[in-house]
Design a protein around this motif. Structure first.
Motif, mmCIF file in Angstrom:
data_model
loop_
_atom_site.group_PDB
_atom_site.id
_atom_site.type_symbol
_atom_site.label_atom_id
_atom_site.label_comp_id
_atom_site.label_asym_id
_atom_site.label_seq_id
_atom_site.Cartn_x
_atom_site.Cartn_y
_atom_site.Cartn_z
ATOM 1 N N MET A 292 0.714 -1.268 0.051
ATOM 2 C CA MET A 292 -0.013 0.107 0.028
ATOM 3 C C MET A 292 0.950 1.311 0.158
ATOM 4 S SD MET A 292 -2.993 1.094 2.867
ATOM 5 C CE MET A 292 -2.713 2.788 3.605
ATOM 6 N N MET A 293 0.371 2.245 -0.718
ATOM 7 C CA MET A 293 0.973 3.483 -0.662
ATOM 8 C C MET A 293 1.258 4.097 0.840
ATOM 9 S SD MET A 293 -0.805 6.882 -2.550
ATOM 10 C CE MET A 293 -0.235 6.375 -4.270
ATOM 11 N N ASN A 294 2.323 4.804 1.039
ATOM 12 C CA ASN A 294 2.434 5.180 2.446
ATOM 13 C C ASN A 294 2.111 6.784 2.139
ATOM 14 O OD1 ASN A 294 4.747 6.877 1.288
ATOM 15 N ND2 ASN A 294 6.392 5.148 1.977
ATOM 16 N N CYS A 295 2.243 7.404 3.273
ATOM 17 C CA CYS A 295 1.698 8.764 3.658
ATOM 18 C C CYS A 295 2.565 9.846 2.920
ATOM 19 C CB CYS A 295 1.610 9.220 4.917
ATOM 20 S SG CYS A 295 0.584 8.065 6.022
ATOM 21 N N GLN A 296 3.953 9.306 2.685
ATOM 22 C CA GLN A 296 4.663 10.210 2.083
ATOM 23 C C GLN A 296 4.483 10.432 0.510
ATOM 24 O OE1 GLN A 296 8.793 9.531 3.501
ATOM 25 N NE2 GLN A 296 9.473 11.462 3.056
ATOM 26 N N GLN A 297 4.063 9.302 0.009
ATOM 27 C CA GLN A 297 3.725 9.157 -1.352
ATOM 28 C C GLN A 297 2.171 9.882 -1.545
ATOM 29 O OE1 GLN A 297 3.953 4.984 -1.353
ATOM 30 N NE2 GLN A 297 6.101 4.844 -2.527
ATOM 31 N N ALA A 298 1.534 9.654 -0.624
ATOM 32 C CA ALA A 298 0.033 10.126 -0.784
ATOM 33 C C ALA A 298 0.075 11.462 -0.731
ATOM 34 C CB ALA A 298 -0.885 9.478 0.254
ATOM 35 N N THR A 299 0.750 12.283 0.345
ATOM 36 C CA THR A 299 0.874 13.661 0.270
ATOM 37 C C THR A 299 1.381 14.323 -0.966
ATOM 38 O OG1 THR A 299 2.674 13.557 1.613
ATOM 39 C CG2 THR A 299 0.736 13.744 2.889
ATOM 40 N N ALA B 101 11.149 14.036 9.122
ATOM 41 C CA ALA B 101 10.981 13.895 10.190
ATOM 42 C C ALA B 101 9.480 13.812 10.630
ATOM 43 C CB ALA B 101 11.618 14.924 11.328
ATOM 44 N N LEU B 102 8.723 14.220 9.482
ATOM 45 C CA LEU B 102 7.405 14.228 9.693
ATOM 46 C C LEU B 102 6.656 12.850 9.592
ATOM 47 C CD1 LEU B 102 6.249 17.287 7.559
ATOM 48 C CD2 LEU B 102 6.300 17.407 9.972
ATOM 49 N N PHE B 103 7.766 11.876 9.165
ATOM 50 C CA PHE B 103 7.039 10.626 8.668
ATOM 51 C C PHE B 103 8.072 9.457 9.280
ATOM 52 C CE2 PHE B 103 6.185 13.213 4.951
ATOM 53 C CZ PHE B 103 4.637 13.177 4.816
ATOM 54 N N ASP B 104 7.513 8.433 9.489
ATOM 55 C CA ASP B 104 8.372 7.283 10.168
ATOM 56 C C ASP B 104 9.252 6.675 9.104
ATOM 57 O OD1 ASP B 104 6.783 5.531 8.890
ATOM 58 O OD2 ASP B 104 5.664 5.121 10.705
ATOM 59 N N THR B 105 9.853 5.707 9.526
ATOM 60 C CA THR B 105 10.596 5.046 8.431
ATOM 61 C C THR B 105 10.022 4.424 7.297
ATOM 62 O OG1 THR B 105 10.839 3.187 10.101
ATOM 63 C CG2 THR B 105 13.019 4.616 10.177
ATOM 64 N N LYS B 106 8.821 4.149 7.747
ATOM 65 C CA LYS B 106 8.123 3.426 6.662
ATOM 66 C C LYS B 106 7.242 4.604 5.742
ATOM 67 C CE LYS B 106 7.552 -1.154 8.667
ATOM 68 N NZ LYS B 106 6.898 -1.503 9.700
ATOM 69 N N GLY B 107 7.563 5.939 6.133
ATOM 70 C CA GLY B 107 6.752 6.797 5.589
ATOM 71 C C GLY B 107 5.323 7.225 5.688
ATOM 72 N N PHE B 108 4.928 6.677 6.930
ATOM 73 C CA PHE B 108 3.637 7.109 7.618
ATOM 74 C C PHE B 108 3.753 8.253 8.328
ATOM 75 C CE2 PHE B 108 3.033 2.745 5.726
ATOM 76 C CZ PHE B 108 1.806 2.989 5.132
ATOM 77 N N TRP B 109 2.829 8.992 8.612
ATOM 78 C CA TRP B 109 2.847 9.928 9.627
ATOM 79 C C TRP B 109 3.239 9.716 10.865
ATOM 80 C CZ3 TRP B 109 2.595 14.697 7.740
ATOM 81 C CH2 TRP B 109 1.660 14.987 6.576
ATOM 82 N N GLN B 110 4.117 10.239 11.411
ATOM 83 C CA GLN B 110 4.342 10.326 13.106
ATOM 84 C C GLN B 110 3.032 10.840 13.624
ATOM 85 O OE1 GLN B 110 7.376 9.053 14.068
ATOM 86 N NE2 GLN B 110 8.962 9.757 12.814
#
Lengths: 73, 212
Positions: free
Chosen positions: A1-8, B114-123
């Motif tokens: 699944m797409m992560n938040c960094q990619q989504a934003t 730093a806004l995101f964790d290592t997997k790229g999801f929001w902290q």
């Protein structure tokens, strides 16, 4: 699944270009499950609205109120 | 509603239309100039160029001032003219950011990561919250001070690109051509600017006074 960094990133890009069908589908799925990105998406439009208001010289002095207050003819 | 047809300082020229009288009201004109100058300087980074743009915009506005009887409508119009003037100056490229400097603008990448964790999801504590009635804020002077502070907290080049795009409303491809940068470069910079700006507004406004 797409992560938040990619989504934003896509949510920001959507302000600039048409997203591909694939991106749109993945994004839709992500946003459905993620309130943070859902809020972020709405804020992209808000940010743009705010900026447009700023660029109209909006302030409390008869704040520029969009459509009802445009040129009156 | 009621103030619509009440010209402010109307001296001995009863025939004069209200729009023009706003521009002859020294207090209003002074404040307007200050606000315009601030806006133009922010984007042109050059006081003389900004002065010129403001002057031209005001002269242009005078010609049409007659069609406005509300200050806010007049102001919108004056700022629209000013935006065009600024766009002209930016297009001519007299004050352009060199592309090489744009590309070096990476200093904040770590910060944003730093806004995101290592997997790229929001902290957890960075996850965007819902903003309640965000557009109410545009009528609040304090909000605009916060907005300006957040804007000037951005890395310089990000701020300028954001302004070119969202204030002056130049098209993406126009910005890229003028600055000789790639589309993906522009998009990445705008993305970072937006990430930061929304974070700043949330921390300093929407999570603060706005919410009760």
């Amino acid at each position: 699944m797409m992560n938040c960094q990619q989504a934003t990133r896509l949510l920001s890009d959507a302000q600039e270009r048409e997203l591909s069908l694939k991106d749109r589908a993945a994004l839709k799925f992500h946003v459905m499950m993620c309130s943070g990105c859902r809020n972020f998406g709405k804020q992209m439009d808000t940010l743009s609205d705010i900026a447009h208001n700023y660029a109209k010289g909006s302030d409390s002095d008869g704040a520029v109120q969009r459509s009802d207050d445009e040129r009156h003819e | 509603m009621n103030s619509e047809s009440t010209p402010v300082s109307q001296p001995e020229t009863p025939g004069e239309d209200p729009g023009t009288s706003h521009l002859t009201d020294p207090t209003f004109l002074k404040e307007l100039r200050v606000q315009m100058l601030k806006f133009a300087t922010l984007q042109l980074r050059d006081e003389a160029l900004a002065e010129d743009a403001v002057q031209e915009a005001l002269i242009g506005a005078l010609k049409n001032a007659a069609s406005f009887n509300r200050r806010s409508a007049l102001k919108t119009w004056v700022f629209a003219i000013l935006k065009n003037k600024i766009a002209d100056v930016l297009r001519k490229g007299s004050r352009m950011i060199e592309a090489s400097r744009l590309l070096r603008d990476n200093e904040d990448e770590e910060n944003l990561d730093a806004l995101f964790d290592t997997k790229g999801f929001w902290q957890v504590d960075e996850r965007p919250a819902a903003w309640s009635h965000p557009m109410k804020s545009v009528k609040n002077d304090h909000f605009w001070r916060v907005f300006e502070a957040c804007l000037s907290g951005l890395p310089e080049n990000q701020a300028r690109l954001f302004m070119m795009r969202e204030f002056i409303e130049l098209e993406s491809n126009e910005i890229c051509e003028t600055l000789n940068i790639s589309t993906s470069n522009l998009h990445v910079m705008l993305y970072r600017a937006r990430l930061r700006l929304r974070e700043c507004l949330e921390n300093r406004w929407f999570n603060e006074g706005e919410r009760s």
